[in-house]
Design a protein around this motif. Sequence first.
Motif, PDB file in Angstrom:
ATOM      1  N   ASP A  13     -64.576 -48.697 119.435  1.00 45.58           N
ATOM      2  CA  ASP A  13     -64.818 -48.045 118.151  1.00 45.58           C
ATOM      3  C   ASP A  13     -66.241 -48.409 117.723  1.00 45.58           C
ATOM      4  OD1 ASP A  13     -64.788 -46.958 115.612  1.00 45.58           O
ATOM      5  OD2 ASP A  13     -63.399 -48.433 114.773  1.00 45.58           O
ATOM      6  N   ALA A  14     -67.182 -47.496 117.958  1.00 49.54           N
ATOM      7  CA  ALA A  14     -68.588 -47.749 117.615  1.00 49.54           C
ATOM      8  C   ALA A  14     -68.858 -47.264 116.192  1.00 49.54           C
ATOM      9  CB  ALA A  14     -69.502 -47.036 118.602  1.00 49.54           C
ATOM     10  N   TYR A  15     -69.869 -47.822 115.552  1.00 49.59           N
ATOM     11  CA  TYR A  15     -70.162 -47.534 114.136  1.00 49.59           C
ATOM     12  C   TYR A  15     -68.868 -47.721 113.333  1.00 49.59           C
ATOM     13  CZ  TYR A  15     -74.005 -44.764 116.306  1.00 49.59           C
ATOM     14  OH  TYR A  15     -75.075 -44.327 117.050  1.00 49.59           O
ATOM     15  N   SER A  16     -68.191 -48.848 113.529  1.00 50.87           N
ATOM     16  CA  SER A  16     -66.790 -48.966 113.111  1.00 50.87           C
ATOM     17  C   SER A  16     -66.572 -49.260 111.630  1.00 50.87           C
ATOM     18  CB  SER A  16     -66.092 -50.052 113.940  1.00 50.87           C
ATOM     19  OG  SER A  16     -66.710 -51.303 113.722  1.00 50.87           O
ATOM     20  N   GLY A  17     -67.625 -49.626 110.888  1.00 52.84           N
ATOM     21  CA  GLY A  17     -67.455 -49.886 109.461  1.00 52.84           C
ATOM     22  C   GLY A  17     -66.438 -50.984 109.212  1.00 52.84           C
ATOM     23  N   VAL A  18     -65.461 -50.716 108.350  1.00 54.20           N
ATOM     24  CA  VAL A  18     -64.430 -51.722 108.047  1.00 54.20           C
ATOM     25  C   VAL A  18     -63.225 -51.590 108.978  1.00 54.20           C
ATOM     26  CG1 VAL A  18     -65.156 -51.976 105.654  1.00 54.20           C
ATOM     27  CG2 VAL A  18     -63.409 -50.272 106.234  1.00 54.20           C
ATOM     28  N   GLY A  19     -63.432 -50.903 110.104  1.00 60.51           N
ATOM     29  CA  GLY A  19     -62.428 -50.883 111.166  1.00 60.51           C
ATOM     30  C   GLY A  19     -61.341 -49.841 111.046  1.00 60.51           C
ATOM     31  N   THR A  20     -61.504 -48.869 110.168  1.00 56.22           N
ATOM     32  CA  THR A  20     -60.400 -47.951 109.879  1.00 56.22           C
ATOM     33  C   THR A  20     -59.813 -47.265 111.113  1.00 56.22           C
ATOM     34  OG1 THR A  20     -62.096 -46.338 109.230  1.00 56.22           O
ATOM     35  CG2 THR A  20     -60.949 -47.484 107.458  1.00 56.22           C
ATOM     36  N   LYS A  57     -51.808 -47.980 119.980  1.00 57.93           N
ATOM     37  CA  LYS A  57     -51.711 -46.923 121.002  1.00 57.93           C
ATOM     38  C   LYS A  57     -52.419 -47.310 122.292  1.00 57.93           C
ATOM     39  CE  LYS A  57     -51.429 -43.246 117.522  1.00 57.93           C
ATOM     40  NZ  LYS A  57     -51.133 -44.176 116.416  1.00 57.93           N
ATOM     41  N   VAL A  58     -53.164 -48.447 122.299  1.00 57.12           N
ATOM     42  CA  VAL A  58     -53.959 -48.852 123.462  1.00 57.12           C
ATOM     43  C   VAL A  58     -53.748 -50.338 123.767  1.00 57.12           C
ATOM     44  CG1 VAL A  58     -55.746 -47.095 123.096  1.00 57.12           C
ATOM     45  CG2 VAL A  58     -55.985 -49.353 122.014  1.00 57.12           C
ATOM     46  N   LYS A  59     -54.302 -50.768 124.893  1.00 49.17           N
ATOM     47  CA  LYS A  59     -54.232 -52.176 125.284  1.00 49.17           C
ATOM     48  C   LYS A  59     -55.155 -53.023 124.421  1.00 49.17           C
ATOM     49  CE  LYS A  59     -55.228 -55.188 129.246  1.00 49.17           C
ATOM     50  NZ  LYS A  59     -55.757 -55.212 130.644  1.00 49.17           N
ATOM     51  N   GLU A  60     -56.398 -52.552 124.225  1.00 48.06           N
ATOM     52  CA  GLU A  60     -57.380 -53.327 123.462  1.00 48.06           C
ATOM     53  C   GLU A  60     -58.372 -52.388 122.774  1.00 48.06           C
ATOM     54  OE1 GLU A  60     -60.635 -56.955 124.065  1.00 48.06           O
ATOM     55  OE2 GLU A  60     -60.114 -55.669 125.765  1.00 48.06           O
ATOM     56  N   VAL A  61     -58.803 -52.778 121.567  1.00 42.26           N
ATOM     57  CA  VAL A  61     -59.863 -52.076 120.851  1.00 42.26           C
ATOM     58  C   VAL A  61     -61.039 -53.033 120.690  1.00 42.26           C
ATOM     59  CG1 VAL A  61     -60.578 -50.946 118.704  1.00 42.26           C
ATOM     60  CG2 VAL A  61     -58.238 -50.651 119.547  1.00 42.26           C
ATOM     61  N   ILE A  62     -62.235 -52.550 121.026  1.00 45.06           N
ATOM     62  CA  ILE A  62     -63.463 -53.307 120.772  1.00 45.06           C
ATOM     63  C   ILE A  62     -64.181 -52.607 119.621  1.00 45.06           C
ATOM     64  CG2 ILE A  62     -65.660 -54.146 121.695  1.00 45.06           C
ATOM     65  CD1 ILE A  62     -64.355 -53.969 124.503  1.00 45.06           C
ATOM     66  N   SER A  63     -64.245 -53.273 118.484  1.00 42.07           N
ATOM     67  CA  SER A  63     -64.784 -52.679 117.257  1.00 42.07           C
ATOM     68  C   SER A  63     -66.196 -53.224 117.022  1.00 42.07           C
ATOM     69  CB  SER A  63     -63.863 -53.037 116.082  1.00 42.07           C
ATOM     70  OG  SER A  63     -64.371 -52.565 114.864  1.00 42.07           O
ATOM     71  N   ILE A  64     -67.200 -52.339 117.051  1.00 44.15           N
ATOM     72  CA  ILE A  64     -68.605 -52.770 116.956  1.00 44.15           C
ATOM     73  C   ILE A  64     -69.224 -52.254 115.665  1.00 44.15           C
ATOM     74  CG2 ILE A  64     -70.845 -52.855 118.109  1.00 44.15           C
ATOM     75  CD1 ILE A  64     -69.425 -52.038 120.700  1.00 44.15           C
ATOM     76  N   GLU A  65     -69.801 -53.155 114.878  1.00 45.02           N
ATOM     77  CA  GLU A  65     -70.419 -52.789 113.599  1.00 45.02           C
ATOM     78  C   GLU A  65     -71.596 -53.728 113.319  1.00 45.02           C
ATOM     79  OE1 GLU A  65     -71.758 -51.540 110.188  1.00 45.02           O
ATOM     80  OE2 GLU A  65     -70.193 -50.408 111.232  1.00 45.02           O
ATOM     81  N   ILE A  66     -72.720 -53.158 112.888  1.00 43.36           N
ATOM     82  CA  ILE A  66     -73.931 -53.951 112.663  1.00 43.36           C
ATOM     83  C   ILE A  66     -73.914 -54.694 111.326  1.00 43.36           C
ATOM     84  CG2 ILE A  66     -75.321 -52.121 111.591  1.00 43.36           C
ATOM     85  CD1 ILE A  66     -77.663 -53.149 113.413  1.00 43.36           C
ATOM     86  N   ASN A  99     -53.443 -57.750 116.330  1.00 45.98           N
ATOM     87  CA  ASN A  99     -54.141 -58.827 117.046  1.00 45.98           C
ATOM     88  C   ASN A  99     -54.739 -58.400 118.383  1.00 45.98           C
ATOM     89  OD1 ASN A  99     -51.831 -58.618 118.637  1.00 45.98           O
ATOM     90  ND2 ASN A  99     -50.858 -60.422 117.701  1.00 45.98           N
ATOM     91  N   ASN A 100     -54.837 -57.096 118.633  1.00 48.52           N
ATOM     92  CA  ASN A 100     -55.450 -56.652 119.892  1.00 48.52           C
ATOM     93  C   ASN A 100     -56.792 -55.946 119.659  1.00 48.52           C
ATOM     94  OD1 ASN A 100     -54.255 -54.360 118.735  1.00 48.52           O
ATOM     95  ND2 ASN A 100     -53.967 -53.377 120.747  1.00 48.52           N
ATOM     96  N   VAL A 101     -57.467 -56.303 118.554  1.00 48.46           N
ATOM     97  CA  VAL A 101     -58.786 -55.749 118.256  1.00 48.46           C
ATOM     98  C   VAL A 101     -59.822 -56.864 118.294  1.00 48.46           C
ATOM     99  CG1 VAL A 101     -60.232 -54.499 116.613  1.00 48.46           C
ATOM    100  CG2 VAL A 101     -57.809 -53.933 116.809  1.00 48.46           C
ATOM    101  N   LYS A 102     -60.867 -56.664 119.087  1.00 48.73           N
ATOM    102  CA  LYS A 102     -61.978 -57.610 119.168  1.00 48.73           C
ATOM    103  C   LYS A 102     -63.108 -57.095 118.280  1.00 48.73           C
ATOM    104  CE  LYS A 102     -65.301 -59.540 122.476  1.00 48.73           C
ATOM    105  NZ  LYS A 102     -65.757 -59.499 123.900  1.00 48.73           N
ATOM    106  N   PHE A 103     -63.513 -57.888 117.290  1.00 47.74           N
ATOM    107  CA  PHE A 103     -64.552 -57.467 116.356  1.00 47.74           C
ATOM    108  C   PHE A 103     -65.900 -58.048 116.776  1.00 47.74           C
ATOM    109  CE2 PHE A 103     -60.579 -57.321 113.986  1.00 47.74           C
ATOM    110  CZ  PHE A 103     -60.633 -56.028 113.492  1.00 47.74           C
TER     111      PHE A 103
END
Length: 431
Positions: free
Chosen positions: A290-297, A305-314, A332-336
Amino acid sequence: MTYKCIDNTFDGKGVFIIDGKKVFVNGILKDEEVELEKKKHYVLKKVVKPSPKRIKVECPYFLECGGCQYLNIDYEEEIKIKETYLKQLFYNEIKLTKLANPYNYRNKVQYTFNTSKTNNLTLGLFKERTNELFTVNNCLLHHKRIEEAAYKVLEILKKYKLKAYDKDTKKGILRYMLFRYSNYKDELLLCFVLGSEILPKRKEIIKEIVNLNLKITTIVENYNFRNTPIVLGEKSKVIYGSGYILDKIVDKVFLVGESTFYQINSEGVKTLYSKAIEMAKLKKNQVLVDAYSGVGTIGLICADKVKEVISIEINKESVKAAINNAKLNKINNVKFVAGDATVKLAEYAKTNLKVDCLIMDPPREGSTYKFIKTINDLKVKKVIYISCNPETLKRDLDIFQTLNYKIEHMEAVDMFARTANIETICVLSLK
């Protein structure tokens, strides 16, 4: 003199040829015959022969404000105009999903405090593309809860004889009043942006506001001493409640503060994200970025729905908020990751990380060649591009197609009804 409108621009302006030059005038429909008046620029004086597509404009500020472009035309016709625009831009038929209610959908409103000619405290909005304020009441796009609360709070502030901040003299206290509304909880956040860290009669004002029973569950002070158009300063203080309201998108809940980046249309964003996720066709064994992810919405909505989410925000504050939202939803399967998405994706490309799907929702200026090239280098199998600006989306899709991606599907959502704005979703797949 009478002039005939020969066309309309996408942002609702009538097109005329006057003295051999193209002239653009607000509030006029194609084929209408009108009288124009020339001031700094041409303005509508009188409609002599109206278009059959014209409807009665219920807003008295329509021509003065410029915030809405389609109040003078039936909503169904507005949808047709927007679909035609998308077809001309992308050379393809694109379905545009309309709103159930194209009015009173804005869940965030920023008012500017102003002083009237009679020296009274007023609330103003800026005219389109200007620094000129005008007083407005009962905006057709603002949520009714916000409109009701704003003017009742204003009366309390007037009672205590508080003054609007003057950026030239630096006198006065009140700069802006910001509201956010949660349809999920039917509650309001109120933020006063001040030109001073002292709000006179603070306790009395808070008590009176709470006693209004307007569903204002939290009040925040923000301090802005800069002489710039930026509304919020860097420092805030919660003076009543938790400092947040709770809202819901699809099946996840989110904390919304005064500075949280959050979509202004609760109904529209639910439709937008649901469509984007449906198009992604996510699977339980996949890795999603999830690029440009903001507050992760959207990443948090996709997490189960997936194995892992990588959430990237500047923005580090947004990352902190995203982490809190994950805890709130027991995910607990989201990496921020706090950092520039282009840099981070380039690092992942060097490690041969397998990314099945990437969702990107950049700001209005769109993405960059470097970022898109990095996606290509990472060999992301599927890209879901959500865009609030069709023009920059078109530019970026051309870049994707010169690399190794093809367009699979496009749809649009009328997130900002009665205005010349659209949200578009595009699915791209690796060739």
